[in-house]
Design a protein around this motif. Structure first.
Motif, short mmCIF file in Angstrom:
data_model
loop_
_atom_site.label_atom_id
_atom_site.label_comp_id
_atom_site.label_asym_id
_atom_site.label_seq_id
_atom_site.Cartn_x
_atom_site.Cartn_y
_atom_site.Cartn_z
N MET A 1 -20.67 12.85 -2.34
CA MET A 1 -19.60 13.22 -3.46
C MET A 1 -18.92 12.59 -3.22
O MET A 1 -17.70 13.82 -2.19
N SER A 2 -17.60 12.03 -3.78
CA SER A 2 -16.77 11.80 -3.62
C SER A 2 -15.24 13.01 -3.97
O SER A 2 -15.37 13.55 -4.80
N SER A 3 -14.33 13.32 -3.34
CA SER A 3 -12.99 13.86 -3.20
C SER A 3 -12.85 13.80 -4.61
O SER A 3 -11.94 12.85 -5.00
N PRO A 4 -11.92 14.50 -5.63
CA PRO A 4 -11.42 14.15 -6.53
C PRO A 4 -10.30 13.05 -6.47
O PRO A 4 -9.68 13.65 -5.48
N GLY A 5 -10.14 12.57 -7.40
CA GLY A 5 -9.02 10.98 -7.19
C GLY A 5 -9.53 10.23 -6.28
O GLY A 5 -8.35 9.17 -5.94
N ARG A 7 -11.86 8.07 -5.96
CA ARG A 7 -12.58 7.13 -7.11
C ARG A 7 -12.11 5.76 -7.15
O ARG A 7 -12.56 4.57 -6.96
N SER A 8 -10.85 6.10 -7.89
CA SER A 8 -10.08 5.04 -8.08
C SER A 8 -8.75 5.12 -7.17
O SER A 8 -7.97 4.20 -7.71
N SER A 9 -9.17 5.52 -5.78
CA SER A 9 -8.62 5.11 -4.84
C SER A 9 -8.44 3.42 -4.27
O SER A 9 -9.69 3.42 -4.05
N PRO A 10 -7.77 2.92 -4.12
CA PRO A 10 -7.52 1.10 -3.65
C PRO A 10 -8.02 0.98 -2.15
O PRO A 10 -7.57 2.51 -1.33
N GLY A 11 -8.45 0.64 -1.44
CA GLY A 11 -8.48 0.65 -0.16
C GLY A 11 -9.66 -1.09 0.24
O GLY A 11 -9.11 -1.30 -0.09
N TYR A 12 -9.81 -1.05 1.52
CA TYR A 12 -9.50 -2.25 2.14
C TYR A 12 -10.34 -1.53 2.88
O TYR A 12 -10.61 -1.11 4.12
N LEU A 13 -11.61 -3.15 3.37
CA LEU A 13 -12.71 -2.73 4.91
C LEU A 13 -12.76 -4.68 4.80
O LEU A 13 -13.35 -5.37 4.08
N ASP A 21 -14.82 4.35 -3.51
CA ASP A 21 -16.54 4.38 -4.08
C ASP A 21 -16.87 3.54 -3.67
O ASP A 21 -18.21 3.46 -3.18
N GLN A 22 -16.61 2.64 -3.08
CA GLN A 22 -17.13 1.20 -2.57
C GLN A 22 -17.44 0.23 -0.91
O GLN A 22 -18.35 0.25 -0.98
N MET A 23 -17.08 1.49 -0.87
CA MET A 23 -16.44 1.08 1.24
C MET A 23 -17.39 2.57 1.58
O MET A 23 -18.05 3.35 1.30
N GLY A 24 -17.98 1.63 3.01
CA GLY A 24 -19.12 2.16 3.58
C GLY A 24 -19.50 1.69 4.77
O GLY A 24 -19.31 0.48 4.93
N LEU A 25 -19.97 2.35 5.55
CA LEU A 25 -20.22 1.41 7.41
C LEU A 25 -22.32 1.52 7.12
O LEU A 25 -22.60 1.65 6.37
N THR A 109 -17.52 -8.17 16.77
CA THR A 109 -16.32 -8.57 15.63
C THR A 109 -15.75 -6.78 14.68
O THR A 109 -16.98 -6.14 14.96
N PRO A 110 -15.07 -6.13 15.10
CA PRO A 110 -15.04 -4.63 15.06
C PRO A 110 -15.10 -4.31 13.64
O PRO A 110 -14.66 -5.26 12.52
N THR A 111 -14.56 -3.97 12.71
CA THR A 111 -14.68 -3.25 11.66
C THR A 111 -13.25 -2.45 11.67
O THR A 111 -13.24 -1.61 12.39
N LEU A 112 -12.55 -2.71 10.48
CA LEU A 112 -11.21 -2.13 10.41
C LEU A 112 -10.68 -2.22 8.93
O LEU A 112 -11.71 -2.46 7.61
N GLY A 113 -10.98 -0.72 8.63
CA GLY A 113 -10.63 0.24 7.00
C GLY A 113 -9.72 0.82 7.44
O GLY A 113 -8.10 1.14 7.60
N MET A 114 -8.91 0.33 5.58
CA MET A 114 -7.17 2.29 5.17
C MET A 114 -7.62 2.00 3.91
O MET A 114 -8.51 1.06 3.05
N HIS A 115 -6.91 2.94 3.31
CA HIS A 115 -7.35 3.43 1.71
C HIS A 115 -6.64 4.20 1.23
O HIS A 115 -5.58 5.14 2.68
N LEU A 116 -6.13 4.45 0.77
CA LEU A 116 -4.75 5.60 0.13
C LEU A 116 -5.63 7.22 -0.32
O LEU A 116 -6.79 6.58 -0.20
N SER A 117 -5.35 8.22 0.55
CA SER A 117 -6.31 9.58 0.72
C SER A 117 -5.10 10.65 -0.21
O SER A 117 -3.72 10.78 -0.23
N PRO A 118 -5.04 10.68 -1.57
CA PRO A 118 -4.71 11.42 -2.67
C PRO A 118 -4.14 13.21 -1.62
O PRO A 118 -4.86 13.40 -1.09
#
Length: 285
Positions: A1-5, A7-13, A21-25, A109-118
């Motif tokens: 389950m995602s932590s509060p805040g 689900r709508s946070s922007p991310g890059y993968l 909520d759409q990011m995953g390895l 090819t490496p995996t690179l990700g980043m996201h906002l964290s409230p």
């Protein structure tokens, strides 16, 4: 389950803008299979990132140590982080998580990700004002010949076990890990400093993660004329300290309110350094 805040946070993968909520390895990713993940956590201060360069230096040192190749240049990463911040729709400060893995097994090819964290502002203010409970645990840091302690990775079972042990004693406590010689090292989210006879003592540099906030606080303390020493801190020294200070990316600098049930009221060194740190971070943006 995602932590509060989250689900709508922007991310890059891997070159694609998405949401957390759409990011995953992939289950074939070495970050999942073997926990080979370089990570940096940082946050904005006055909507800027005054310590970004230091975080990126540590990030690239970690990726080089783990032999994660093929990542964008630091200039490109700075551009991507700027784009990520541009997607933050609030005027509030935010945390940022940056991570990389070697990628899927058999891939170059490496995996690179980043996201906002409230950020949990009430909790952070409470920590800065009232302090954090600490419990010195029996959980040891991985030996120096296992992996170097100057890299920041997602392999954190030792931190997890220390916090589990600490919370058997105090549900709100952080666990302090120890070294092979019995001296203390750090917690799952912070570096630890002791105050003795008016001087700050931090564990030797090679024995702990080189915290970006820790380095900043040590710099400010020395500039303020507060003596700083790098030396092993035994459990009894920590328990007997006049003050115990914690440093970390989200809260900056905050006191321990107790160590193993021994009260540690926030003291003058902490209260002297907190506004200096705040001013430094605000001016550096």
């Amino acid at each position: 389950m995602s932590s509060p805040g989250y689900r709508s946070s922007p991310g890059y993968l891997n070159g694609r803008w998405t949401s957390t909520d759409q990011m995953g390895l992939s289950i074939d990713d070495l970050g999942f299979l073997q926990g080979v993940t370089a990570v940096e956590r940082m946050r904005t201060w006055n909507r800027g990132l005054p310590l970004l360069e230091a975080h990126l230096v540590r990030f690239f040192h970690t990726t080089q140590t783990l032999k994660i190749a093929g990542l964008p240049s630091d200039d490109r990463l700075i551009e991507l982080i700027g784009e990520l911040l541009g997607k933050h729709e609030s005027d509030s400060e935010t945390g940022i998580v940056l991570f990389a893995t070697p990628g899927r097994r058999g891939s170059d090819t490496p995996t690179l990700g980043m996201h906002l964290s409230p950020l949990d502002f009430p909790r952070l203010e409470r920590l800065r004002d009232q302090g954090q409970s600490l419990v010195i645990t029996s959980v040891r840091q991985p030996p120096l010949d296992c992996w170097p302690r100057d890299i920041k990775v997602r392999s954190r079972i030792h931190y997890y076990l220390a916090d589990q042990q600490a919370r058997e004693r105090d549900p709100e406590a952080l666990g302090v890990l120890i070294d092979d010689d019995g001296s203390i090292t750090e917690t799952s989210v912070s570096n630890v400093l002791a105050v003795a006879e008016g001087r700050l003592i931090a564990p030797p540099a090679g024995r702990i993660l080189p915290g970006v906030m820790l380095s900043t606080v040590i710099h400010l303390a020395r500039a303020e004329g507060i003596p700083v020493e790098r030396a092993a801190i035994g459990p009894e020294t920590l328990r007997a300290a006049e003050e115990v200070l914690l440093t970390g990316s989200e809260a900056g600098l905050w006191p321990a309110r107790q160590v193993d049930d021994i009260p540690k009221p926030p003291g003058p060194i902490c209260r002297r350094l907190q506004p200096l740190l705040d001013a430094f971070l605000a001016a550096a943006v």
